[in-house]
Motif scaffolding. Structure first.
Motif, PDB file in Angstrom:
ATOM      1  N   ILE A  51       0.848  -1.188   0.000  1.00  0.00           N
ATOM      2  CA  ILE A  51       0.000   0.000   0.000  1.00  0.00           C
ATOM      3  C   ILE A  51       0.883   1.238   0.000  1.00  0.00           C
ATOM      4  O   ILE A  51       1.812   1.345   0.808  1.00  0.00           O
ATOM      5  N   TYR A  52       0.579   2.183  -0.875  1.00  0.00           N
ATOM      6  CA  TYR A  52       1.402   3.379  -1.007  1.00  0.00           C
ATOM      7  C   TYR A  52       0.540   4.635  -0.962  1.00  0.00           C
ATOM      8  O   TYR A  52      -0.584   4.664  -1.467  1.00  0.00           O
ATOM      9  N   SER A  53       1.103   5.672  -0.365  1.00  0.00           N
ATOM     10  CA  SER A  53       0.371   6.931  -0.298  1.00  0.00           C
ATOM     11  C   SER A  53       1.318   8.051   0.104  1.00  0.00           C
ATOM     12  O   SER A  53       2.533   7.848   0.228  1.00  0.00           O
ATOM     13  N   PHE A  54       0.752   9.218   0.309  1.00  0.00           N
ATOM     14  CA  PHE A  54       1.452  10.324   0.942  1.00  0.00           C
ATOM     15  C   PHE A  54       0.727  10.603   2.244  1.00  0.00           C
ATOM     16  O   PHE A  54      -0.485  10.847   2.265  1.00  0.00           O
ATOM     17  N   GLY A  55       1.470  10.527   3.329  1.00  0.00           N
ATOM     18  CA  GLY A  55       0.866  10.725   4.639  1.00  0.00           C
ATOM     19  C   GLY A  55       1.924  10.858   5.704  1.00  0.00           C
ATOM     20  O   GLY A  55       3.116  11.044   5.409  1.00  0.00           O
ATOM     21  N   ARG A  56       1.499  10.722   6.947  1.00  0.00           N
ATOM     22  CA  ARG A  56       2.413  10.917   8.068  1.00  0.00           C
ATOM     23  C   ARG A  56       3.445   9.798   8.153  1.00  0.00           C
ATOM     24  O   ARG A  56       3.131   8.621   7.980  1.00  0.00           O
ATOM     25  N   LYS A  57       4.682  10.184   8.421  1.00  0.00           N
ATOM     26  CA  LYS A  57       5.756   9.212   8.599  1.00  0.00           C
ATOM     27  C   LYS A  57       5.878   8.795  10.057  1.00  0.00           C
ATOM     28  O   LYS A  57       6.450   7.741  10.373  1.00  0.00           O
ATOM     29  N   ALA A  65       5.544  14.355   7.081  1.00  0.00           N
ATOM     30  CA  ALA A  65       4.818  13.521   6.119  1.00  0.00           C
ATOM     31  C   ALA A  65       5.516  13.524   4.770  1.00  0.00           C
ATOM     32  O   ALA A  65       6.338  14.388   4.457  1.00  0.00           O
ATOM     33  N   GLY A  66       5.195  12.524   3.967  1.00  0.00           N
ATOM     34  CA  GLY A  66       5.757  12.391   2.635  1.00  0.00           C
ATOM     35  C   GLY A  66       5.325  11.077   2.027  1.00  0.00           C
ATOM     36  O   GLY A  66       4.286  10.521   2.396  1.00  0.00           O
ATOM     37  N   PHE A  67       6.123  10.567   1.097  1.00  0.00           N
ATOM     38  CA  PHE A  67       5.807   9.286   0.461  1.00  0.00           C
ATOM     39  C   PHE A  67       6.013   8.161   1.470  1.00  0.00           C
ATOM     40  O   PHE A  67       7.049   8.078   2.120  1.00  0.00           O
ATOM     41  N   TYR A 116       5.124  16.312   1.438  1.00  0.00           N
ATOM     42  CA  TYR A 116       3.654  16.339   1.478  1.00  0.00           C
ATOM     43  C   TYR A 116       3.160  17.706   1.004  1.00  0.00           C
ATOM     44  O   TYR A 116       3.641  18.750   1.460  1.00  0.00           O
ATOM     45  N   ASN A 117       2.204  17.699   0.117  1.00  0.00           N
ATOM     46  CA  ASN A 117       1.668  18.930  -0.474  1.00  0.00           C
ATOM     47  C   ASN A 117       0.543  19.477   0.404  1.00  0.00           C
ATOM     48  O   ASN A 117      -0.637  19.440   0.044  1.00  0.00           O
ATOM     49  N   SER A 135       5.934  17.356  -4.634  1.00  0.00           N
ATOM     50  CA  SER A 135       5.054  17.389  -3.467  1.00  0.00           C
ATOM     51  C   SER A 135       3.675  16.876  -3.852  1.00  0.00           C
ATOM     52  O   SER A 135       3.134  17.267  -4.894  1.00  0.00           O
ATOM     53  N   TYR A 136       3.117  16.021  -2.998  1.00  0.00           N
ATOM     54  CA  TYR A 136       1.814  15.431  -3.265  1.00  0.00           C
ATOM     55  C   TYR A 136       1.042  15.296  -1.958  1.00  0.00           C
ATOM     56  O   TYR A 136       1.632  15.169  -0.890  1.00  0.00           O
ATOM     57  N   PHE A 137      -0.272  15.312  -2.057  1.00  0.00           N
ATOM     58  CA  PHE A 137      -1.091  14.811  -0.963  1.00  0.00           C
ATOM     59  C   PHE A 137      -1.680  13.485  -1.420  1.00  0.00           C
ATOM     60  O   PHE A 137      -1.497  13.079  -2.580  1.00  0.00           O
ATOM     61  N   CYS A 138      -2.373  12.784  -0.544  1.00  0.00           N
ATOM     62  CA  CYS A 138      -2.697  11.378  -0.795  1.00  0.00           C
ATOM     63  C   CYS A 138      -3.451  11.116  -2.095  1.00  0.00           C
ATOM     64  O   CYS A 138      -3.016  10.314  -2.930  1.00  0.00           O
TER      65      CYS A 138
END
Length: 209
Positions: A51-57, A65-67, A116-117, A135-138
């Motif tokens: 599972i992949y996303s952009f969110g809290r590390k 947050a990031g990838f 994280y965007n 930069s991205y959000f989920c």
């Protein structure tokens, strides 16, 4: 680095996992969106192993947050055992699937370069396209990953796509909706260990916003 693997059928499926953990951050977003789910992740298999996303590390800090490669057993989700979710499925051709996998591999290889965007979330509310470099959000990331493999579900930019847009799209098929840890494809033994740690998770949750 362990290589990400998915099945190699001529026609394959990928999944979009939409979740609502109930954190302070997601509750704040929900006030503006009114949508039932406000986090989107790209899952490469029905068992939710990749599972992949952009969110809290870090579970206790939404600003770091990031990838991320998310883990339903050991990641942020375990602090929120009552997380609700919906799992959506879409079918890809062999070529699309291969291109999507290559896209994910590039992110894994350069994961420290991505941010994280956060400002992009404000852009969604104001109907502005805000896309800082790398930069991205989920949901932006999930939409862009699909677009990169030739699945262009919307004419608008990926930075204008919300988690709820996936739920509403006619090409997305609902596979499951309910509590994340009731999802029948999850590893029961791992869930038992999570259950045994639930008391600790509740205590830790007081420090997670």
């Amino acid at each position: 680095m362990t290589e990400t693997r998915i099945d190699e059928e001529t026609n394959s499926s990928i999944y979009v996992l939409l979740t609502d953990t109930g954190t302070w951050f997601t509750r704040m977003i929900k006030l503006f969106t009114g949508a039932p789910y406000n986090h989107a992740s790209l899952a490469l298999d029905v068992n939710l192993k990749n599972i992949y996303s952009f969110g809290r590390k870090r579970a206790n800090n939404p600003l770091i947050a990031g990838f991320v490669k998310e883990n339903v057993y050991t990641g942020t989700f375990r602090y929120f055992p009552n997380t609700r979710c919906v799992l959506l499925k879409i079918t890809l051709s062999e070529k699309q699937h291969a291109e999507l996998l290559q896209y994910i591999r590039e992110f894994e290889k350069n994961k420290e370069n991505y941010r994280y965007n956060l400002i992009g979330l404000l852009g969604v509310l104001l109907e502005l396209n805000i896309e800082p470099t790398d930069s991205y959000f989920c949901s932006q990331f999930v939409a862009e990953a699909m677009r990169s493999s030739g699945i262009n579900l919307w004419e608008r930019p990926s930075a204008q796509v919300t988690p709820h847009d996936f739920l509403k799209h006619e090409q997305m098929q609902i596979v499951y909706e309910g509590l994340l840890y009731d999802y029948p494809k999850l590893d029961r033994k791992k869930l038992i260990r999570i259950s045994n740690l639930r008391t600790s998770a509740i205590l830790l949750r007081k420090r997670v916003i």
